[in-house]
Every structure is written in structure tokens, then in C-alpha cells.
Motif scaffolding. Sequence first.
Motif, PDB file in Angstrom:
ATOM      1  N   SER A   1       0.779  -1.373  -0.017  1.00 46.09           N
ATOM      2  CA  SER A   1       0.002   0.026  -0.018  1.00 46.09           C
ATOM      3  C   SER A   1       0.749   1.262  -0.166  1.00 46.09           C
ATOM      4  N   ASN A   2       1.923   1.118   0.577  1.00 48.27           N
ATOM      5  CA  ASN A   2       3.007   2.494   0.833  1.00 48.27           C
ATOM      6  C   ASN A   2       3.842   2.442  -0.472  1.00 48.27           C
ATOM      7  N   VAL A   3       4.489   1.559  -0.862  1.00 51.17           N
ATOM      8  CA  VAL A   3       5.587   1.842  -2.047  1.00 51.17           C
ATOM      9  C   VAL A   3       4.837   1.352  -3.318  1.00 51.17           C
ATOM     10  N   GLY A   4       4.471  -0.071  -3.302  1.00 57.72           N
ATOM     11  CA  GLY A   4       3.756  -0.613  -4.562  1.00 57.72           C
ATOM     12  C   GLY A   4       4.605  -1.423  -5.207  1.00 57.72           C
TER      13      GLY A   4
ATOM     14  N   PRO B   1      11.950   4.135  -0.155  1.00 54.90           N
ATOM     15  CA  PRO B   1      11.632   5.070   0.981  1.00 54.90           C
ATOM     16  C   PRO B   1      13.121   5.187   1.533  1.00 54.90           C
ATOM     17  N   THR B   2      13.836   4.349   1.254  1.00 49.87           N
ATOM     18  CA  THR B   2      15.592   4.556   1.812  1.00 49.87           C
ATOM     19  C   THR B   2      16.279   4.136   0.691  1.00 49.87           C
TER      20      THR B   2
ATOM     21  N   ASN C   1       7.110   9.305  -7.939  1.00 50.79           N
ATOM     22  CA  ASN C   1       6.596   8.052  -7.812  1.00 50.79           C
ATOM     23  C   ASN C   1       5.865   7.534  -9.101  1.00 50.79           C
ATOM     24  N   PRO C   2       6.631   6.485  -9.786  1.00 49.41           N
ATOM     25  CA  PRO C   2       6.218   5.749 -11.024  1.00 49.41           C
ATOM     26  C   PRO C   2       4.757   5.126 -11.015  1.00 49.41           C
ATOM     27  N   VAL C   3       4.736   4.565  -9.520  1.00 46.45           N
ATOM     28  CA  VAL C   3       3.691   3.657  -9.137  1.00 46.45           C
ATOM     29  C   VAL C   3       2.381   4.570  -9.291  1.00 46.45           C
ATOM     30  N   THR C   4       2.127   5.645  -8.616  1.00 49.48           N
ATOM     31  CA  THR C   4       1.274   6.446  -8.492  1.00 49.48           C
ATOM     32  C   THR C   4       1.157   7.535  -9.686  1.00 49.48           C
ATOM     33  N   ASP C   5       2.333   7.537 -10.487  1.00 52.96           N
ATOM     34  CA  ASP C   5       2.218   8.482 -11.639  1.00 52.96           C
ATOM     35  C   ASP C   5       2.111   9.829 -11.068  1.00 52.96           C
ATOM     36  N   ARG C   6       2.672  10.236  -9.991  1.00 56.13           N
ATOM     37  CA  ARG C   6       2.821  11.524  -9.625  1.00 56.13           C
ATOM     38  C   ARG C   6       4.554  11.955  -9.541  1.00 56.13           C
TER      39      ARG C   6
END
Lengths: 352, 322
Positions: free
Chosen positions: A183-186, A194-195, B68-73
Motif C-alpha cells: 500500500s505504501n510503496v507498490g 523509501p530509503t 513516484n512511478p507507481v502512482t504516476d505523480r
Amino acid sequence: MSLSMTRKALLAGAALFSVSAGAACAADISGAGATFPYPIYSDWAKTYQSETGTGLNYQAIGSGGGIKQIEARTVTFGASDAPLKGDALKQNTLVQFPTVMGGIVPVVHIDGIEPGKMVLDGPTLAKIYMGKITKWDDPAIAKLNPDLKLPSKAIAVVYRSDGSGTTFNFTTYLGDVSADWKSNVGVATSVEWPTGIGAKGNQGVAADVGQTANSIGYVEYAYALQNHMTYTDMINAAGKRVAPKADAFAAAAANADWSSQPGFGVILANQPGDATWPMTAATFILMHSDAKDATASAEALKFFDWAYANGDAAAGKLDYIPMPDSVVALVKQEWQQIQGSDGKPVYTDATN
Amino acid sequence: MTAIDIPPPLSDPRARALRADRIAHGVSLGAALVVLLVLIGVTLSLAAGAWPAFRDLGPGFLTAKVWNPVTDRYGAFTAIYGTVITSVLAMLIAVPMGLGIALFLTELCPRPLRRPIGIAIELLAGIPSIIYGIWGLFVLAPLMQHTVQPLLIATLGNIPGIGALFAGPPYGIGLLTAALILAMMVLPFVASLTRDIFLTTPPMLREAAYGMGMTTWEVTRHITLPKSATALVGGMMLALGRALGETMAVTFVIGNAHRMPASLLQPGTTISAAIANEFNEASAGAYSSALIALGFVLFVLTFLVLAAAQLMLRRLARRNGR
């Protein structure tokens, strides 16, 4: 280390030279895409050319580039590490099939710890890559490795900075074992890490982990082996400790239900089975089902047919895992979908 | 040459010279226009490719810190930050050193040493950037991780205020290592340019000054430097432009992380490094458009630097009464 690291590149380079030397020949098969299977495709192409006279012009421009090129029909086949989904295949009239498999292994660089001595499980690996476990002597790691002397040093996390199928399969696994990660990285070929620090390509990660003390990274098994890196064992979905070995990757493939996804697009992450390595991945070929140049498509299929039949030894030598025969039989059925303008399959092999 | 032109009789040498003039004019004009056309073409195709990103993300693209390529932002700020920080740091290191080298070579160096050192600097400038990158990763990074960074963390890291700049685990690679590599790469450029500029100071002026009993320092301070100031600023800006766009060496040692760390020892990224890393595998649509937009930002940034150089040069020229 640098010597062995360049070995694969040199091999590939030598093969590329021989391929491009014959590039003037009009009958060459043209393909583009993933870098991960490039060494084995080059190796196959070299032998195939000496046996049949037909060359292969394969450009290792990355999976994303391969997908773009095949959609634009500038090549006869595209190659991708991350499988396309059923609707994407249908939309672009593409047929997809796997060629070889490889394993992804965590590699660490901690003084005094040898290859295969450390063991990690999925949730711990996810927490390390989330930045929630920051030191090597964290209780979660210590509990898995009671016999190891773990330093109280910060973990230097290394990831692939370029978009890659390796990252896709690695994040798929982390997402599978950690809801927090999902849910947070995907899950993608490139994510917002994140790091940690990013390095380009398998070689880049191998070099960074080799150079940076107290680091952890993930690379294709072949790179870990050739660079003599300290890979770790993993606890698999069945709760068993497994070492990254060819038979453990093969077990993952054998336990998978290949016909469950269109275009054999099963993800081999976290598969069931006692002997299964949890981060196994296949690499895929994409071809148009409505072939514009039926002869070229037939030549490409002939090449892959030859590779399935004769390429296993070469694959094994370069630390790739050949596809099981049962899967190859299914793939050959799928090839009937690739048809010329007359509506007939462009290629039918003798055994089918 | 063409049918509509009535060719003057070739026997007339003057007419022949005139025609040669016209042809030379046309060819050189054409060559100059090609440059202009390429520039316009690059600008337009960059703008067109970047348009979807600017349209969807708005001006927020420049200030957002997310990638963020996952959420496209996507946001460009982390990459711009890394680009500016590493380039400015590199210039802070390279300019004083380059000035020193140039001064030594023109004023202080014993004659037999002058040529070897000068040639060595020019050879340094010719080393391909990937070599600097590999050297940075295999030689400089371990040295930074085991020696330099622990020292910085233990000393400067404890000072309130600037301590935050030197916090945290020593990775070896990061913004500071990238800046050091960049400094090494622009140093030969700065040094050889500065030396050439110093050498253009009219020798009579320098000799006259020495004749009046001025020391080496006084000649440098009051004659050489003021005479060269204009050209120096231009040269430094060229070097800065080079540092801003440097790709391969930086990609090796910066850590390629879309984050904006307070500490110089932590990984970051630059615009060109991000493009080099991600463009191959970027899916069509928002992702590749965002990367092209990054390229557009770099283009504008470099253009601004060069424009600023021109502006400063003009001001200086006016003040010098030229």
C-alpha cells in the motif's frame, strides 16, 4: 571482482559483434528489449547463426523500450522481463511467451559473513527496504540468524535506479509478503524507494554492494554468482529455508500454474512448495498475432523453437534456468495464434 | 551556378571573385542557420514532449518533491536541488584551485615544469566522464566511506547548525562525492581556460608593473586579475554549464535517490542522472513525459546560466569603459 564482472559483458559484446557483422544480411531476425536475457540470447544467436546462417539482431534497450518497439512494429519481436497483462496483449494484438527463467537473490556485504550463511524472510527484507529496520543487529535479523555475529552498523540499502524487470519481480515479492509495502510503496519496474541508494543495472548494484560495507542489494542470481557475492538464503512461503540454486528456481516454475494467466504471465514470486526459491522470474517474448511480415515472424519462431530444443546447456552455463518441457509444449500451441494475412499460422514445427 | 543567374563571363577575374564571394556567403549563412534550426527543433520537441507533464501536473511539477512511478505523480524539485547543489559545490572547490593552478603556471612556475604541467592538465580534460565515474565508484567512494565521511561526521557533524550537513551513516556515495567528482572534472577546464586568459594580459603591462617594483602578488591582484575579470566570469559560467549537465560520472556516485537530504553525505539525484537512469524503461505516457519535462528544465537552467554570464560580461565591459 571487476574481472569476473566484466566476463558476462565481454561474452555478450563478442556475440554482439558477430551478430552485427552479419547485420547486412536481410534475413536477420530483429528484436529488442530486456537486458536481463541479453547474454543468453546472444549466445544462442551465435550458435544458431553458425548452424543455420540466420543471424539475430537483438538490441538490449530495456523492457520498456522493447514493448514500445514491438507496439510500433519496428522489430519482429520485443522482449520484456515484466509480463504484459491480458488486456494489454489483446489491445496490441500481441502474443507473449516465456523463454528462460532466473532467480533474484539478496546480496549483503558484511565483514565476516560468507555466502549462504545469513538467512532472511520476506517481511524482514520488506522492513529493511522500507527503512524500518536500520541496523544489522536488529532483533528481527538476530532472531533469524542466532549463530551469526551481526554488527551494530547502519544498513546501506542498495536498489536499482533504472526501471527494470528485476525490480518489478523484487517489489512483487515484497508486496506479496508485506501489506505495508503493497500500500505504501507498490509494485512496478521503478518505485519511490523509501530509503537507500540507487545504482544502474545489475552490474551497478553488484558494484555498489561490493564497494559499500554493511550494505544489502538484490541482483540476478547469475551476477551474484559471477561476482562471488555474499548471497543470503531465504525462508520461502512454505516456511522452509532455501538456498538460491538452480533446482530451487526450477521448483518455483514447476509449482506454478502457467495456463492460469494469458500469455503465461504468471509471476513466480512467493510460489508454494518446500524447495521453492521465493524470488524467481521468467523473461518474455512479445510478437504480433497479425504478422505483417509472415516470413520474418516464422524465422523468429524457428529460432526460439531451436533454442527450446538445443539451448538448455548454454542457458545453464550462463546460470539461467530453461523452461520445463510442459511449458514449452503450451508455448508451441500458443504460437498457432501468430498468423499471416492469409489467416494461417506462420510457423508450425515438426513435432507439434 | 543556377539557370536563372546570368553568369558573368568567366574570363573576368573580378566577376569570378565576386561569385566566389557570394557562394562563400551562402554556404556560411546556411551553416549558421542550421545551428539555429537545430536549436529551435530541440526546444520545440522538448516542449512538445514535456507538455503532457506540465499540463497534468501544472507549475507544481517544479516544486513537488514526489517522484513516484507507481502512482504516476512526479515533481522536479529533488532533481533540480541535487543538480544545483552538486554543481555549485563543485564550482566552489574547482574555481579557487583552478585559479591557483593558472597563477602558478603563468607567474611562479619554473620554465622547464611549465609545459609538462600544462599538458598534463589538458590531458585530464580529455578523459571521458565514464572513466571518472568508474574511478569515483571504485576508488573515491570507498575512501570516502572509510576515511573522509566518518571523520566529517565525527568533527563537523557535531557542530550545531552545520552539523546537519554532515549527518549520518557513511554510504561513501552521495551528494558530496558527486560534487568532488564534478570538481575534478571541471578543474582542468577551469585551470587551462584561466591560464590562457592570464596569458592574454599584455606583457608590457606586467613587465612595467614589475619594473616599478611591484611584488608578484601585487601584479596579480592589480594587473592580471582586473584585466582578465571579464573573460574569467565567462569561463566560470561555461564550466558551471558543463557541471550542470554532466551525467555519467554523477550517475555512478550520487546514489540516484529522488530525495532531498539535508546532509551532503546522503544520496540524491540530478536531472541528467535521473533521465539517464530511467528513460529506457519508462512506460509511455506520464512517466516519459515527466522525464522529458526534466530535460526541458535542465535546458532552461543551462540557458539561464549562459544568459547570466552574458549579462555579467556586458556589465563588466561597460564598467571597464569598453
